[in-house]
Design a protein around this motif. Structure first.
Motif, PDB file in Angstrom:
ATOM      1  N   PHE B  29     -55.451  -7.330-155.663  1.00  0.00           N
ATOM      2  CA  PHE B  29     -55.848  -8.718-155.449  1.00  0.00           C
ATOM      3  C   PHE B  29     -56.802  -8.722-154.267  1.00  0.00           C
ATOM      4  N   LYS B  30     -57.926  -9.385-154.433  1.00  0.00           N
ATOM      5  CA  LYS B  30     -59.043  -9.246-153.485  1.00  0.00           C
ATOM      6  C   LYS B  30     -58.654  -9.655-152.077  1.00  0.00           C
ATOM      7  N   GLU B  31     -58.956  -8.793-151.111  1.00  0.00           N
ATOM      8  CA  GLU B  31     -58.734  -9.127-149.716  1.00  0.00           C
ATOM      9  C   GLU B  31     -59.914  -9.951-149.224  1.00  0.00           C
ATOM     10  N   PRO B  32     -59.664 -10.946-148.375  1.00  0.00           N
ATOM     11  CA  PRO B  32     -60.783 -11.785-147.927  1.00  0.00           C
ATOM     12  C   PRO B  32     -61.681 -11.033-146.945  1.00  0.00           C
ATOM     13  N   ALA B  33     -62.934 -11.419-146.912  1.00  0.00           N
ATOM     14  CA  ALA B  33     -63.850 -10.881-145.910  1.00  0.00           C
ATOM     15  C   ALA B  33     -63.448 -11.437-144.550  1.00  0.00           C
ATOM     16  N   ARG B  34     -63.574 -10.604-143.528  1.00  0.00           N
ATOM     17  CA  ARG B  34     -63.171 -11.041-142.200  1.00  0.00           C
ATOM     18  C   ARG B  34     -64.286 -11.793-141.484  1.00  0.00           C
ATOM     19  N   ASP B 116     -75.006 -17.161-136.060  1.00  0.00           N
ATOM     20  CA  ASP B 116     -73.823 -16.522-135.483  1.00  0.00           C
ATOM     21  C   ASP B 116     -73.166 -15.639-136.542  1.00  0.00           C
ATOM     22  N   ILE B 117     -72.281 -14.804-136.086  1.00  0.00           N
ATOM     23  CA  ILE B 117     -71.353 -14.104-136.985  1.00  0.00           C
ATOM     24  C   ILE B 117     -70.002 -14.742-136.728  1.00  0.00           C
ATOM     25  N   VAL B 118     -69.415 -15.319-137.746  1.00  0.00           N
ATOM     26  CA  VAL B 118     -68.170 -16.053-137.531  1.00  0.00           C
ATOM     27  C   VAL B 118     -67.021 -15.365-138.257  1.00  0.00           C
ATOM     28  N   THR B 119     -65.819 -15.678-137.791  1.00  0.00           N
ATOM     29  CA  THR B 119     -64.617 -15.223-138.481  1.00  0.00           C
ATOM     30  C   THR B 119     -64.357 -16.198-139.624  1.00  0.00           C
ATOM     31  N   THR B 120     -64.112 -15.667-140.812  1.00  0.00           N
ATOM     32  CA  THR B 120     -63.989 -16.542-141.981  1.00  0.00           C
ATOM     33  C   THR B 120     -62.670 -17.305-141.980  1.00  0.00           C
ATOM     34  N   LYS B 121     -62.698 -18.464-142.606  1.00  0.00           N
ATOM     35  CA  LYS B 121     -61.470 -19.275-142.724  1.00  0.00           C
ATOM     36  C   LYS B 121     -60.437 -18.550-143.572  1.00  0.00           C
ATOM     37  N   GLU B 122     -60.914 -17.798-144.565  1.00  0.00           N
ATOM     38  CA  GLU B 122     -59.977 -17.075-145.426  1.00  0.00           C
ATOM     39  C   GLU B 122     -59.192 -16.046-144.616  1.00  0.00           C
ATOM     40  N   PHE B 123     -59.873 -15.403-143.675  1.00  0.00           N
ATOM     41  CA  PHE B 123     -59.181 -14.426-142.831  1.00  0.00           C
ATOM     42  C   PHE B 123     -58.169 -15.135-141.932  1.00  0.00           C
ATOM     43  N   LEU B 124     -58.585 -16.231-141.331  1.00  0.00           N
ATOM     44  CA  LEU B 124     -57.688 -16.939-140.418  1.00  0.00           C
ATOM     45  C   LEU B 124     -56.455 -17.479-141.135  1.00  0.00           C
ATOM     46  N   SER B 125     -56.566 -17.708-142.460  1.00  0.00           N
ATOM     47  CA  SER B 125     -55.419 -18.232-143.197  1.00  0.00           C
ATOM     48  C   SER B 125     -54.423 -17.142-143.582  1.00  0.00           C
TER      49      SER B 125
END
Lengths: 428, 477
Positions: B29-34, B116-125
């Protein structure tokens, strides 16, 4: 990569670092972490550009770890930002406290940590060596041998001898003014040095007298040292080869670090180098970085007090490293009991490191610092890098003098062990 | 061949050094991009036009243009990323965020083009039961690769924290019995014994040594029925076999297993269970209902009492030992706190271990802990506090990419369906990585046997104690 492309990227990087400010990033930025926050990284870039402490209001004094240095502040008598007559404040440091041996005085209470050839690029090593020579301090070869390109700077280069004895030769010990035995490193205590296979290029392997393209794991500890008596023989061996040098011993911070320190003293070393658990590295297990050995802030008072109790504190120099990020960290480390500090990561950030943590890969460091790749190494110009590091040193010197002025002190030596000048705001 | 030499040859041929076989087990199952680069596309277009003029059409570096037209064009199009984020045909107009490592080089080179390079919401969840997204990613890496995570840069987290984060492990600077540590030829044993070791030899029928040895001090805890499906059970049993450990499962699932599978299972049984013949194949069993302290007795099976831990379990533990139980399994909340939410597992375990030592019965009962053992570092820390072994449940489900949620304060896990081979390999990889890190801790200390770490608090560095020493005499703000 074509030479033209390298020139383009090098020019863009040097220009871009001058333009970056904290306003260049958003609130969701991925830059930084709790130790090195985004503001701290940008502030270091600014100091490396201007040679002065930042005046833009950016946080340049502490990070966001929540305790340790980040929970210590000074009880100033005056406001440091309003200090004017601080040029006469003495921040030099005499490295030899013993009654014998050469006297070596450096212009500031810090010098550069060991970063080995292979772990970092030759260009970065040259930048550090040039800066050390110009600023009258030192840098260290690290555990990967002594590249001949550093010879013009040998008066300011510490030869490090690590447990794998990579590139250790009689001539590299005879030529140096300071030699350092590296028993352990804070970022991976209890484990030997790590250099993963894709950084162990043909050039690196030749320097280390090892086999290329295999991961190099150094043993722990020295296989000839299993007691304090063995350690004394080790020190004696080195001093027999070069009686005119100082001997430093780098250790990590176990629970009995005070015992280790007194053993180093009685073995005849001149410098105890404590490397705390939160120091930088080119490659280490994440497990070891966080969980083994104590942070430097907890180790310094333990060693300092014990050496005082044993009556030998003024006969040996105590240098601290492992998470020293700013002039304020240096001042706090000295107030806790160190004589000076040894810095590594801050120098890398001065030349553009962003703490992305990809250093362990062969082509991981995108700007030529922590790489042995020939192409990527060219992105870092040694002269430009040296200017950046010197500017950082200048900024720190100004800031350190301001701190001492604001505390009513006339030299950095008066700050040692002055915990009464600190205030702690950590978790009670 | 002489009998002596034959015997030695027999030992040598049967000797097998413990090693968990690892194989790459990619996520299904796909891991989210960070990270995700945010590109200002209009400025990107403008930059490309400007660079085309500068590097291709006009002389840029000196009076003479360097290289031929093709080389200059290639240099102009050379992207500021060594990870291939801008390697799609649309380059910076469609960055491949899955490749981004937040090295910031593109931002450094083109601060106006890259917002910017940001941390994705998917990673934070990805936060799971109080575990940080980075911790979840680390577990996924371990389950995928079967190795511990090695990275550059120093430690990047908080100075210390509550619970397990308030303990550091000691290391031994010079004096150490292990010469090479984890890289060396010497073998560091991680096996542990669960059960009762009587202090005196006795002719009584209860003088039996009821003990089971597992190869590493980690047991799989699949006792929560609502967190199970067929995929999880089959994978866990198979992984336990591969790794030389055991898995706790409800008895109604245990009875459906084959005899071969039952050897690796610890059934969780209740008082109504009567089919004692079904327990022939297993080595240990666990009970929850033991209010009268009288254990169920099944020959030489190890008897484990499962207890929701609170701060007052010391007296209960003494009673359990006296009434014939061989091990006590403390169950903590997923965050490592006891059911009263007042004490962390480290304090409860230390208190219990010390009490059993004072009563001189420490070796007559083993201590196992579940709950809050979510990272490899928690294993040596829990054993240092006094455990004989730990159980993992949350970490196991993270490795299997189960779905996590919290509803009305209740932790819920919904496992997915997957192939048994994949699931078992993911668990085995995780255990292999944790085993490697456990050996790393032991080798740093100079210990050759994991059993020697049990209760050895002298090899722990406790934040509360050291903080008093270092900062206690400094004025508090």
């Amino acid at each position: 990569m074509l030479n033209l492309a390298i020139e383009k990227h090098k020019k863009n990087l040097q220009r871009g670092l001058e333009l970056l400010s904290i306003d260049s990033f958003t609130n969701e930025t991925a830059l930084g972490n709790k130790g090195w926050t985004d503001e701290l990284i940008i502030a270091t870039y600014e100091q490396a550009l201007t040679g002065r402490p930042p005046s833009s209001g950016i946080e340049y004094r502490k990070g966001n770890r929540g305790d340790g240095f980040d929970a210590l502040d000074f009880k100033y008598k005056l406001d440091p930002s309003e200090a004017k007559d601080y040029d006469s404040i003495d921040i030099s440091l005499e490295l030899n406290r013993k009654s014998y041996g050469p006297k070596i005085r450096i212009s500031c209470p810090w010098y550069g940590a060991g970063m080995s050839y292979g772990s970092v690029s030759l260009n970065f090593m040259l930048a550090r060596a040039k800066a050390a020579q110009i600023y009258n301090t030192f840098t260290s070869t690290g555990e990967g041998g002594y590249p001949d390109e550093l010879l013009p700077y040998k008066e300011h280069v510490i030869t490090q001898v690590s447990t794998g004895m990579f590139g250790v030769k009689e001539e590299t010990i005879k030529r140096c003014r300071i030699m350092e035995f590296k028993y352990a490193q804070g970022a991976k205590p209890g484990l030997g040095g790590h250099l993963l296979a894709d950084k162990n290029t043909v050039d690196v392997a030749k320097m280390r007298e090892a086999v290329p393209n295999v991961s190099l794991y150094q043993p722990f500890p020295f296989h000839s040292v299993y007691s304090v008596e063995d350690h004394k023989k080790h020190v004696d061996w080195a001093r027999t080869m070069n009686p005119n040098m100082l001997v430093s011993v780098k250790v990590s911070t176990p629970i009995d670090v005070d015992m280790v320190a007194i053993g180093i003293y009685y073995a005849g070393a001149h410098i105890i180098h404590l490397d705390g658990g939160y120091g930088g590295t080119g490659a280490a297990p994440e497990f070891a970085k966080k969980n083994i050995a104590m942070p430097i802030e907890l180790a310094i008072p333990r060693v300092h007090n014990y050496l005082i109790q044993e009556g030998v504190r003024d006969d040996i120099l105590l240098m601290a490293s492992g998470g020293i990020r700013t002039a304020h960290d240096i001042a706090k480390a000295i107030a806790l009991g160190a004589d000076g500090c040894i810095i590594g990561t801050a120098e890398a950030i001065a030349v553009g490191c962003t703490q992305c943590g990809n250093c362990e890969r062969g082509r991981g460091c995108q700007i030529g610092i922590a790489t042995s790749d020939r192409e990527l190494s060219q992105l870092l110009d040694p002269d430009w890098g040296a200017r950046r590091i010197i500017n950082l040193y200048k900024a720190w010197s100004i800031e350190l003098k301001r701190i001492l002025y604001a505390l009513g002190l006339s030299s950095v030596r008066e700050l040692r062990g002055r915990k009464d000048l600190l205030r702690y705001s950590g978790y009670a | 061949m002489s009998p002596v030499h034959a015997a030695e040859a027999d030992v040598r041929s049967n000797y097998k050094r413990y090693k968990i076989e690892t194989n790459y087990a990619p996520p299904i199952f796909k891991e989210p991009a960070r990270f995700e680069p945010k590109v200002r596309k209009l400025r990107l277009a403008k930059m490309l036009i400007e660079e085309f003029f500068e590097y291709v059409l006009m002389d840029s570096f000196s009076r003479k243009a360097k290289g031929n037209l093709t080389e200059r064009l290639k240099a102009m199009l050379d992207r500021p990323c060594i990870y291939g984020v801008f390697s799609s045909p649309l380059g910076g107009f469609k960055p491949i965020k899955e490749r981004c490592t937040a090295c910031m080089r593109c931002k450094q080179e083109y601060p106006d083009v890259i917002e910017d390079i940001v941390t994705t919401k998917e990673f934070l969840s990805l936060e799971r039961f109080g575990m940080r997204p980075e911790d979840v990613m680390t577990l996924w890496y371990e389950a995928k690769e079967g190795k511990e995570l090695v990275k550059g840069m120093g430690y990047r987290g908080s100075f210390a924290g509550p619970g397990w984060d308030s303990i550091w492990l000691d290391m031994s600077e010079i004096v150490r019995p292990t010469r090479d540590g984890k890289m060396g030829r010497e073998y560091i044993s991680t096996s542990t014994d669960i059960g009762r070791r009587p202090m005196l030899y006795s002719n009584n029928s209860d003088g039996q040594i009821r003990m089971v040895t597992i190869e590493l001090p980690i047991i799989l805890d699949c006792s929560n029925r609502s967190w199970l499906n067929r995929s999880v059970i089959e994978s866990a049993i198979y992984a336990a076999e591969k790794c030389g450990t055991l898995v706790i499962i409800p008895v109604e699932i245990y009875v459906k297993l084959s005899d071969g599978e039952r050897r690796y299972a610890i059934p969780l049984i209740d008082r109504e269970f009567k089919q004692s013949e079904l327990l022939n194949a297993c080595k240990a069993f666990e009970t929850e209902n033991h209010a009268d302290f009288e254990p169920l007795r099944y020959d030489d099976k190890v008897r484990i009492a499962r207890i929701n831990a609170d701060g007052k379990i010391d007296d209960m533990a003494i009673e359990l030992v006296n009434n014939g139980y061989d091990a006590i399994h403390l169950v903590f909340r997923p965050d490592g706190k006891d059911i009263s939410n007042n004490y962390h597992a480290k304090d409860v375990i230390r208190s219990l271990h010390n009490r059993l030592v004072r009563e001189c019965i420490r070796d007559e009962i083993s201590i196992i802990a579940t709950g809050g053992i979510n990272m490899a570092e928690h294993v040596p820390k829990a054993i240092l506090c006094g455990c004989d072994a730990v159980c993992i449940d949350t970490a196991l489900h993270i490795a299997l990419q189960s779905r996590f949620s919290i509803n009305d304060g209740k932790y819920e896990i919904r496992p997915r369906e997957f192939d048994k081979e994949w699931g078992a390999q993911r668990i085995a990889n995780l255990l292999a990585a944790w085993h490697e890190q456990f050996i790393e801790a032991l080798s740093a200390m100079g210990k050759r046997d994991g059993r020697r770490l049990r209760g050895d608090v002298g090899r722990g560095i406790f934040y509360e104690e050291l903080k008093k020493e270092a900062f206690g005499d400094i004025e508090h703000a």
